[in-house]
Design a protein around this motif. Structure first.
Motif, PDB file in Angstrom:
ATOM      1  N   HIS A  27      12.551  -8.592   2.576  1.00  0.00           N
ATOM      2  CA  HIS A  27      13.839  -8.915   1.985  1.00  0.00           C
ATOM      3  C   HIS A  27      13.834 -10.329   1.392  1.00  0.00           C
ATOM      4  CE1 HIS A  27      15.905  -5.795   4.843  1.00  0.00           C
ATOM      5  NE2 HIS A  27      14.962  -5.270   4.090  1.00  0.00           N
ATOM      6  N   VAL A  28      14.991 -10.712   0.845  1.00  0.00           N
ATOM      7  CA  VAL A  28      15.147 -12.034   0.249  1.00  0.00           C
ATOM      8  C   VAL A  28      16.425 -12.672   0.784  1.00  0.00           C
ATOM      9  CG1 VAL A  28      15.377 -13.370  -1.882  1.00  0.00           C
ATOM     10  CG2 VAL A  28      13.964 -11.287  -1.862  1.00  0.00           C
ATOM     11  N   VAL A  29      16.309 -13.809   1.445  1.00  0.00           N
ATOM     12  CA  VAL A  29      17.476 -14.593   1.843  1.00  0.00           C
ATOM     13  C   VAL A  29      17.978 -15.354   0.620  1.00  0.00           C
ATOM     14  CG1 VAL A  29      18.262 -16.595   3.176  1.00  0.00           C
ATOM     15  CG2 VAL A  29      16.863 -14.831   4.269  1.00  0.00           C
ATOM     16  N   VAL A  30      19.270 -15.238   0.348  1.00  0.00           N
ATOM     17  CA  VAL A  30      19.894 -15.934  -0.773  1.00  0.00           C
ATOM     18  C   VAL A  30      20.896 -16.940  -0.215  1.00  0.00           C
ATOM     19  CG1 VAL A  30      21.369 -15.687  -2.796  1.00  0.00           C
ATOM     20  CG2 VAL A  30      19.563 -14.002  -2.356  1.00  0.00           C
ATOM     21  N   ARG A  31      20.762 -18.187  -0.632  1.00  0.00           N
ATOM     22  CA  ARG A  31      21.677 -19.226  -0.151  1.00  0.00           C
ATOM     23  C   ARG A  31      22.308 -19.957  -1.330  1.00  0.00           C
ATOM     24  NH1 ARG A  31      18.625 -21.488   5.298  1.00  0.00           N
ATOM     25  NH2 ARG A  31      16.903 -21.953   3.923  1.00  0.00           N
ATOM     26  N   VAL A  32      23.609 -20.138  -1.230  1.00  0.00           N
ATOM     27  CA  VAL A  32      24.392 -20.844  -2.247  1.00  0.00           C
ATOM     28  C   VAL A  32      24.862 -22.162  -1.646  1.00  0.00           C
ATOM     29  CG1 VAL A  32      26.518 -20.807  -3.602  1.00  0.00           C
ATOM     30  CG2 VAL A  32      25.113 -18.729  -3.429  1.00  0.00           C
ATOM     31  N   GLY A  71      26.386 -21.028   1.847  1.00  0.00           N
ATOM     32  CA  GLY A  71      26.667 -19.622   2.098  1.00  0.00           C
ATOM     33  C   GLY A  71      25.375 -18.832   2.080  1.00  0.00           C
ATOM     34  N   THR A  72      25.251 -17.856   2.989  1.00  0.00           N
ATOM     35  CA  THR A  72      23.994 -17.137   3.166  1.00  0.00           C
ATOM     36  C   THR A  72      24.225 -15.630   3.172  1.00  0.00           C
ATOM     37  OG1 THR A  72      23.212 -18.957   4.561  1.00  0.00           O
ATOM     38  CG2 THR A  72      21.950 -16.910   4.624  1.00  0.00           C
ATOM     39  N   ALA A  73      23.336 -14.910   2.508  1.00  0.00           N
ATOM     40  CA  ALA A  73      23.312 -13.450   2.555  1.00  0.00           C
ATOM     41  C   ALA A  73      21.872 -13.038   2.300  1.00  0.00           C
ATOM     42  CB  ALA A  73      24.258 -12.843   1.528  1.00  0.00           C
ATOM     43  N   GLU A  74      21.630 -11.715   2.164  1.00  0.00           N
ATOM     44  CA  GLU A  74      20.277 -11.288   1.852  1.00  0.00           C
ATOM     45  C   GLU A  74      20.293 -10.100   0.912  1.00  0.00           C
ATOM     46  OE1 GLU A  74      17.890  -9.984   5.115  1.00  0.00           O
ATOM     47  OE2 GLU A  74      18.989  -8.101   5.365  1.00  0.00           O
ATOM     48  N   ALA A  75      19.184  -9.951   0.181  1.00  0.00           N
ATOM     49  CA  ALA A  75      18.998  -8.835  -0.738  1.00  0.00           C
ATOM     50  C   ALA A  75      17.816  -8.009  -0.262  1.00  0.00           C
ATOM     51  CB  ALA A  75      18.740  -9.346  -2.152  1.00  0.00           C
ATOM     52  N   PRO A  76      18.023  -6.714   0.057  1.00  0.00           N
ATOM     53  CA  PRO A  76      16.916  -5.846   0.465  1.00  0.00           C
ATOM     54  C   PRO A  76      16.411  -5.031  -0.719  1.00  0.00           C
ATOM     55  CG  PRO A  76      18.992  -4.837   1.082  1.00  0.00           C
ATOM     56  CD  PRO A  76      19.333  -6.088   0.307  1.00  0.00           C
ATOM     57  N   VAL A 122      21.119  -9.765   9.296  1.00  0.00           N
ATOM     58  CA  VAL A 122      21.901 -10.498   8.291  1.00  0.00           C
ATOM     59  C   VAL A 122      22.714  -9.519   7.456  1.00  0.00           C
ATOM     60  CG1 VAL A 122      21.794 -12.038   6.293  1.00  0.00           C
ATOM     61  CG2 VAL A 122      20.228 -12.377   8.220  1.00  0.00           C
ATOM     62  N   GLY A 123      22.043  -8.492   6.931  1.00  0.00           N
ATOM     63  CA  GLY A 123      22.742  -7.493   6.138  1.00  0.00           C
ATOM     64  C   GLY A 123      23.737  -6.694   6.951  1.00  0.00           C
ATOM     65  N   THR A 124      23.379  -6.385   8.190  1.00  0.00           N
ATOM     66  CA  THR A 124      24.270  -5.627   9.066  1.00  0.00           C
ATOM     67  C   THR A 124      25.548  -6.410   9.350  1.00  0.00           C
ATOM     68  OG1 THR A 124      22.392  -4.502  10.084  1.00  0.00           O
ATOM     69  CG2 THR A 124      24.471  -4.525  11.318  1.00  0.00           C
ATOM     70  N   LEU A 125      25.415  -7.708   9.553  1.00  0.00           N
ATOM     71  CA  LEU A 125      26.592  -8.539   9.798  1.00  0.00           C
ATOM     72  C   LEU A 125      27.544  -8.472   8.611  1.00  0.00           C
ATOM     73  CD1 LEU A 125      27.761 -10.385  11.953  1.00  0.00           C
ATOM     74  CD2 LEU A 125      26.557 -12.297  10.898  1.00  0.00           C
ATOM     75  N   CYS A 126      27.007  -8.513   7.408  1.00  0.00           N
ATOM     76  CA  CYS A 126      27.854  -8.413   6.217  1.00  0.00           C
ATOM     77  C   CYS A 126      28.522  -7.043   6.133  1.00  0.00           C
ATOM     78  CB  CYS A 126      27.030  -8.681   4.960  1.00  0.00           C
ATOM     79  SG  CYS A 126      26.511 -10.408   4.790  1.00  0.00           S
ATOM     80  N   SER A 127      27.818  -5.987   6.540  1.00  0.00           N
ATOM     81  CA  SER A 127      28.409  -4.646   6.521  1.00  0.00           C
ATOM     82  C   SER A 127      29.592  -4.542   7.474  1.00  0.00           C
ATOM     83  CB  SER A 127      27.354  -3.597   6.893  1.00  0.00           C
ATOM     84  OG  SER A 127      26.355  -3.495   5.904  1.00  0.00           O
ATOM     85  N   VAL A 128      29.460  -5.069   8.676  1.00  0.00           N
ATOM     86  CA  VAL A 128      30.555  -4.967   9.632  1.00  0.00           C
ATOM     87  C   VAL A 128      31.705  -5.886   9.233  1.00  0.00           C
ATOM     88  CG1 VAL A 128      29.823  -6.720  11.330  1.00  0.00           C
ATOM     89  CG2 VAL A 128      31.077  -4.693  12.084  1.00  0.00           C
ATOM     90  N   VAL A 129      31.409  -7.001   8.586  1.00  0.00           N
ATOM     91  CA  VAL A 129      32.471  -7.874   8.060  1.00  0.00           C
ATOM     92  C   VAL A 129      33.357  -7.085   7.096  1.00  0.00           C
ATOM     93  CG1 VAL A 129      32.878  -9.781   6.438  1.00  0.00           C
ATOM     94  CG2 VAL A 129      31.361 -10.106   8.394  1.00  0.00           C
ATOM     95  N   PHE A 130      32.722  -6.354   6.183  1.00  0.00           N
ATOM     96  CA  PHE A 130      33.497  -5.581   5.202  1.00  0.00           C
ATOM     97  C   PHE A 130      34.154  -4.367   5.851  1.00  0.00           C
ATOM     98  CE2 PHE A 130      34.172  -2.388   1.942  1.00  0.00           C
ATOM     99  CZ  PHE A 130      34.803  -3.123   0.954  1.00  0.00           C
TER     100      PHE A 130
END
Length: 370
Positions: A34-39, A47-52, A302-310
């Motif tokens: 994957h790719v960690v993306v940070r702004v 801010g942090t997220a990831e792209a699979p 990381v991605g799972t956390l974003c899924s449950v947030v939404f």
């Protein structure tokens, strides 16, 4: 509020192996590359997220995500404010495709906004509930192995909803698996199937007929949506909601598939539509009166956390169990505080932002660009 001007964007490729290959009709995954993306903002927020990358679904690779973020998307965002989300959308959508790269940038910007406001993003998005029930995805294997994995997930984590990967030929391989699961667990578990476009319309219809007594609750992408007439014929005969997933990765394609009779439900994956586009898809589905399920992109924590947030933010996305557990198949992960599934549920974070805090030592260990 600190200066929210975006000053820098970084894309960090990393690789963590899975404990075993995850097999399904459209591919096989052995490593989370994957790719960690940070702004970064001028005021010091990150801010942090990831792209699979899923090349067999969206055409993206780890290298292509890094390249498009570094060379095209970062220059489009640097100098704007994190509040300029409509500007970001317009600029990012000048580049065709690249859905997970765009999604990661969107979620990282939302993470910045949550931190700046001192609020969890799941509350900014809607704040419906504090967490979600969890569904676990069972990849291709023989019936005994898949039953054993379901037992482990139920006994260890309290998970009682299972998405069964199907789409093999002959289709009886998968019918036998689903039957074995139902016979083992009875009505104590929910079962639904995902074909990843592996069957024809005729094979799908025969398989659904043979599984008619097994109490399935959903059927997802059993055959390709590009088989336009066959897909419509199948959906018209499907006894449960037919979920559009990879055939409907954005709001426009969701509209096309639903109104064209090629689906009757929608999978929402923050990994490909972020938070902003996912809300567009959700509102469209609500307006048309169709069900939604929060899907999984074989995400890390990381991605799972974003899924449950939404998913926890909205009533419609929290009705069904979300696909939130496949990080358990990874040999390691990047979060400083690992996610905990208890009694079949995963809680949304209560800290400001999305709650993504990386273990920098682990990121250094697994990153691929050094």
């Amino acid at each position: 509020m600190s200066d929210l001007t975006i000053s820098r964007v970084e894309a960090v490729p990393y690789a963590i192996p899975y404990r075993k290959p995850l097999r399904f009709a459209s591919g096989e995954v052995r490593t989370a590359d994957h790719v960690v993306v940070r702004v970064h903002t001028a005021g010091g927020l990150v801010g942090t997220a990831e792209a699979p990358p899923r090349p067999y679904t969206y055409g993206e690779t780890q290298a292509s995500i890094v390249a498009v973020v570094d060379q095209v998307m970062a220059p489009a965002l640097v100098g704007t404010s994190a509040l300029d989300r409509s500007v970001h959308r317009a600029r990012l959508h000048r580049t065709i495709g690249n859905p997970t790269a765009k999604a990661a940038l969107d979620m990282a910007v939302w993470d910045v906004l949550g931190q700046a406001l001192g609020q969890p993003v799941h509350r900014l998005l809607g704040g419906w509930t504090d967490g979600m029930r969890v569904s676990h995805m069972l990849g291709f294997d023989d019936p005994a192995a898949m039953v054993a994995e379901a037992h482990r997930m139920r006994d260890t984590y309290g998970i009682s909803t299972f998405k069964v990967k199907v789409g093999r030929r002959p289709y009886r391989l998968d019918v036998d698996v689903v039957r074995a699961l139902r016979e083992e667990f009875g009505d104590a578990v929910e079962l639904y199937v995902d074909g990843n476009r592996g069957w024809t319309a005729a094979e799908s219809a025969r398989a659904l007929h043979e599984m008619a007594d097994l109490g399935l609750t959903l059927a997802e992408e059993l055959n390709p949506a590009d088989d336009v007439l066959g897909r419509r014929w199948l959906v018209g005969r499907c006894p449960v909601p037919f979920v559009a997933d990879e055939s409907a990765p954005d709001a426009a394609s969701v509209t096309r598939e639903l109104l064209g009779g090629s689906a009757t439900a929608v999978s929402i994956k923050t990994a490909r539509t972020g938070f902003s586009e996912s809300q567009r898809v959700l509102h469209l589905a609500e307006g048309l009166g169709v069900e939604v399920v929060v899907g999984n992109q074989i995400d890390s924590q990381v991605g799972t956390l974003c899924s449950v947030v939404f998913g926890a933010a909205h009533e419609a996305t929290s009705r069904r169990a979300g696909e939130l557990s496949n990080f358990l198949d990874m040999t390691d992960d990047l979060l400083a505080e690992p996610l905990q599934i208890r009694d079949g549920r995963l809680l949304a974070p209560t800290s400001p932002g999305t709650g993504v805090v990386l273990d920098e030592e682990r990121l250094t260990r697994y990153r691929q660009d050094r």
